[in-house]
Design a protein around this motif. Structure first.
Motif, PDB file in Angstrom:
ATOM      1  N   ALA A  67       0.815  -1.193   0.000  1.00 26.14           N
ATOM      2  CA  ALA A  67       0.000   0.000   0.000  1.00 26.14           C
ATOM      3  C   ALA A  67       0.854   1.251   0.000  1.00 26.14           C
ATOM      4  N   GLY A  68       2.090   1.156   0.416  1.00 24.90           N
ATOM      5  CA  GLY A  68       2.967   2.313   0.493  1.00 24.90           C
ATOM      6  C   GLY A  68       3.588   2.686  -0.841  1.00 24.90           C
ATOM      7  N   LYS A  69       3.736   1.727  -1.762  1.00 18.04           N
ATOM      8  CA  LYS A  69       4.378   2.006  -3.044  1.00 18.04           C
ATOM      9  C   LYS A  69       3.567   2.981  -3.903  1.00 18.04           C
ATOM     10  N   PRO A  70       2.248   2.793  -4.063  1.00 23.96           N
ATOM     11  CA  PRO A  70       1.495   3.761  -4.875  1.00 23.96           C
ATOM     12  C   PRO A  70       1.538   5.174  -4.288  1.00 23.96           C
ATOM     13  N   LYS A  71       1.480   5.280  -2.961  1.00 22.42           N
ATOM     14  CA  LYS A  71       1.528   6.600  -2.339  1.00 22.42           C
ATOM     15  C   LYS A  71       2.874   7.258  -2.578  1.00 22.42           C
ATOM     16  N   ALA A  72       3.954   6.468  -2.473  1.00 22.62           N
ATOM     17  CA  ALA A  72       5.283   7.021  -2.716  1.00 22.62           C
ATOM     18  C   ALA A  72       5.431   7.451  -4.161  1.00 22.62           C
ATOM     19  N   ARG A  73       4.873   6.659  -5.073  1.00 18.85           N
ATOM     20  CA  ARG A  73       4.959   7.009  -6.488  1.00 18.85           C
ATOM     21  C   ARG A  73       4.179   8.293  -6.777  1.00 18.85           C
ATOM     22  N   LEU A  74       2.973   8.420  -6.209  1.00 24.82           N
ATOM     23  CA  LEU A  74       2.192   9.639  -6.389  1.00 24.82           C
ATOM     24  C   LEU A  74       2.903  10.849  -5.794  1.00 24.82           C
ATOM     25  N   ARG A  75       3.530  10.671  -4.625  1.00 28.65           N
ATOM     26  CA  ARG A  75       4.260  11.765  -4.009  1.00 28.65           C
ATOM     27  C   ARG A  75       5.417  12.202  -4.906  1.00 28.65           C
ATOM     28  N   ALA A  76       6.116  11.234  -5.517  1.00 29.07           N
ATOM     29  CA  ALA A  76       7.234  11.557  -6.406  1.00 29.07           C
ATOM     30  C   ALA A  76       6.725  12.305  -7.643  1.00 29.07           C
ATOM     31  N   LEU A  77       5.566  11.890  -8.178  1.00 26.84           N
ATOM     32  CA  LEU A  77       4.997  12.582  -9.337  1.00 26.84           C
ATOM     33  C   LEU A  77       4.619  14.017  -8.982  1.00 26.84           C
ATOM     34  N   ARG A  78       4.042  14.224  -7.795  1.00 31.39           N
ATOM     35  CA  ARG A  78       3.684  15.571  -7.366  1.00 31.39           C
ATOM     36  C   ARG A  78       4.924  16.452  -7.218  1.00 31.39           C
ATOM     37  N   GLU A  79       5.985  15.884  -6.662  1.00 30.60           N
ATOM     38  CA  GLU A  79       7.216  16.656  -6.493  1.00 30.60           C
ATOM     39  C   GLU A  79       7.807  17.033  -7.838  1.00 30.60           C
ATOM     40  N   GLU A  80       7.764  16.099  -8.811  1.00 29.59           N
ATOM     41  CA  GLU A  80       8.262  16.407 -10.155  1.00 29.59           C
ATOM     42  C   GLU A  80       7.442  17.516 -10.799  1.00 29.59           C
ATOM     43  N   ALA A  81       6.116  17.453 -10.642  1.00 28.45           N
ATOM     44  CA  ALA A  81       5.253  18.484 -11.216  1.00 28.45           C
ATOM     45  C   ALA A  81       5.523  19.826 -10.555  1.00 28.45           C
ATOM     46  N   ALA A  82       5.766  19.832  -9.254  1.00 27.19           N
ATOM     47  CA  ALA A  82       6.048  21.081  -8.547  1.00 27.19           C
ATOM     48  C   ALA A  82       7.390  21.647  -8.982  1.00 27.19           C
ATOM     49  N   ALA A  83       8.354  20.785  -9.255  1.00 22.97           N
ATOM     50  CA  ALA A  83       9.661  21.261  -9.706  1.00 22.97           C
ATOM     51  C   ALA A  83       9.568  21.828 -11.116  1.00 22.97           C
ATOM     52  N   ALA A  84       8.710  21.237 -11.963  1.00 17.35           N
ATOM     53  CA  ALA A  84       8.574  21.697 -13.346  1.00 17.35           C
ATOM     54  C   ALA A  84       7.792  23.001 -13.427  1.00 17.35           C
ATOM     55  N   ASP A  85       6.784  23.169 -12.600  1.00 18.83           N
ATOM     56  CA  ASP A  85       5.931  24.358 -12.651  1.00 18.83           C
ATOM     57  C   ASP A  85       5.990  25.043 -11.289  1.00 18.83           C
ATOM     58  N   PRO A  86       6.577  26.249 -11.201  1.00 19.78           N
ATOM     59  CA  PRO A  86       6.717  26.894  -9.894  1.00 19.78           C
ATOM     60  C   PRO A  86       5.388  27.333  -9.291  1.00 19.78           C
ATOM     61  N   ARG A  87       4.299  27.372 -10.085  1.00 22.98           N
ATOM     62  CA  ARG A  87       2.999  27.778  -9.538  1.00 22.98           C
ATOM     63  C   ARG A  87       2.396  26.698  -8.657  1.00 22.98           C
ATOM     64  N   ILE A  88       2.804  25.461  -8.869  1.00 21.70           N
ATOM     65  CA  ILE A  88       2.272  24.350  -8.071  1.00 21.70           C
ATOM     66  C   ILE A  88       3.079  24.264  -6.785  1.00 21.70           C
ATOM     67  N   ALA A  89       2.367  24.308  -5.664  1.00 21.72           N
ATOM     68  CA  ALA A  89       3.045  24.226  -4.375  1.00 21.72           C
ATOM     69  C   ALA A  89       3.456  22.784  -4.120  1.00 21.72           C
ATOM     70  N   PRO A  90       4.666  22.568  -3.639  1.00 19.58           N
ATOM     71  CA  PRO A  90       5.080  21.188  -3.338  1.00 19.58           C
ATOM     72  C   PRO A  90       4.261  20.650  -2.176  1.00 19.58           C
ATOM     73  N   PRO A  91       3.979  19.360  -2.180  1.00 27.58           N
ATOM     74  CA  PRO A  91       3.176  18.791  -1.088  1.00 27.58           C
ATOM     75  C   PRO A  91       3.956  18.819   0.216  1.00 27.58           C
ATOM     76  N   GLU A  92       3.231  19.082   1.267  1.00 29.71           N
ATOM     77  CA  GLU A  92       3.862  19.086   2.575  1.00 29.71           C
ATOM     78  C   GLU A  92       4.031  17.650   3.039  1.00 29.71           C
ATOM     79  N   PRO A  93       5.190  17.316   3.574  1.00 27.59           N
ATOM     80  CA  PRO A  93       5.396  15.934   4.022  1.00 27.59           C
ATOM     81  C   PRO A  93       4.494  15.632   5.216  1.00 27.59           C
ATOM     82  N   ALA A  94       4.026  14.407   5.266  1.00 25.36           N
ATOM     83  CA  ALA A  94       3.158  13.990   6.364  1.00 25.36           C
ATOM     84  C   ALA A  94       3.989  13.916   7.632  1.00 25.36           C
ATOM     85  N   PRO A  95       3.459  14.401   8.754  1.00 25.87           N
ATOM     86  CA  PRO A  95       4.229  14.341   9.993  1.00 25.87           C
ATOM     87  C   PRO A  95       4.408  12.888  10.440  1.00 25.87           C
TER      88      PRO A  95
END
Length: 144
Positions: free
Chosen positions: A1-29
């Protein structure tokens, strides 16, 4: 169950790095060492009262302050040059834009049902007249 979440988090980080308007996701505490990992643990609902004043003192803390709406300031708009000029034809006015009959769409929608009802009414009236005629004929035969 952790692999899909990690993959989605990596995709979000890549999108945030490519487009500065997208805020990077905050890491879960991360949970503390003594706390168990239970994401399904039910949380206490937070009550907010916008239009209701509860009588119970415990619920008074959920009452929200009334929102004050800004005062409406009317906006003055200059009329369109064609409307302001007196060269406009009187034939094309507001009255010409209004529908001729206000209930035309209702009549169109109900027309088929009304035709069916009219046929049933005519049939019922015909049957009543035939029964009345038969009754009169029987009375006339009984007299003779």
């Amino acid at each position: 169950a952790g692999k899909p979440k990690a993959r989605l988090r990596a995709l979000r980080e890549e999108a945030a790095a490519a487009d500065p308007r997208i805020a990077p996701p905050e890491p879960a505490p991360a949970p503390a060492a003594g706390e168990p990992k239970e994401p399904n643990e039910p949380k206490e609902p937070v009550l907010k009262f916008r239009n209701y004043m509860p009588r119970d003192e415990e619920l008074q803390e959920g009452v929200m302050a009334a929102v004050q709406v800004e005062e409406f300031a009317p906006v003055e708009v200059a009329p369109h040059p064609l409307i302001a000029s007196e060269e406009v034809d009187d034939e094309v006015g507001v009255d010409a834009l209004l529908p001729q009959k206000l209930n035309a769409d209702l009549r169109r929608d109900v027309a088929q049902k009304m035709e069916k009802l009219e046929r049933r009414t005519q049939r019922a009236m015909l049957e009543l007249m035939q029964e009345e005629e038969e009754r009169r004929n029987k009375e006339a035969e009984a007299e003779v």
